[in-house]
Write an enzyme that holds these catalytic residues in place. Structure first.
Site: not given
Length: 164
Positions: A101, A53, A61
């Site tokens: 992540r 990330r 999104e």
């Protein structure tokens, strides 16, 4: 005929690693990798399986049934920069997010993707303490500049999902 001793192989392998652009491991994770897949505008998966990330970056999104204005464009821009390419990873104050992540600054050919996404109007600054605290003001300045110039989503969208 080529002959290489065990010691010679170690030197050969070391040289190949350096030439291949593999970076040293950090306490957080790999220092380099190849991007196997772009998930969205701010997340990638490396060939080694790690999900990364981008630190201090939040793009609209484009996955999971949610389609924000400029989400598809952010994903495609990210893909054009990193997919299938070798990247360097550097880490901030935290190694991972709540989803496991890796949190990293990602660079390709000496250019940092995180700052480019914000500068070009594909992303907002997202600060989740403590990750990225040392560079927060730099990213906020890049976002302000992109907003004023109406770059990317700032000129294309009536409402920006990550707008505060």
């Amino acid at each position: 005929m080529w002959t290489v001793s065990a010691r010679g192989w170690g030197g050969l392998v070391g040289a190949l690693v350096l030439l291949g652009g593999c970076g040293p491991e950090s306490a957080c994770g790999p220092g380099a990798g190849v991007v196997a897949r772009v998930v969205d505008g701010d997340t990638v998966v490396l060939h080694s399986g790690e999900r990364v990330r981008y630190l201090l970056v939040d793009t609209p999104e484009s996955t999971g049934g949610k389609r924000d204005c400029f989400g598809a464009e952010a994903r495609e821009f990210n893909r054009s920069l990193v997919e299938g390419r070798g990247v360097r990873l550097s880490y901030g104050e935290a190694c991972t997010d709540r989803y496991g992540r890796l949190l990293a600054y990602v660079s390709v050919e000496g250019q940092e993707v995180n700052t480019r996404l914000v500068h070009e109007g594909y992303a907002c600054t997202l600060y989740v303490p403590p990750a990225g605290g040392t560079r927060r003001s730099e990213f906020q300045a890049l976002e302000s500049s992109a907003r004023r110039a109406r770059k990317g989503m700032w000129g294309a969208c009536a409402s920006v999902a990550c707008d505060k």
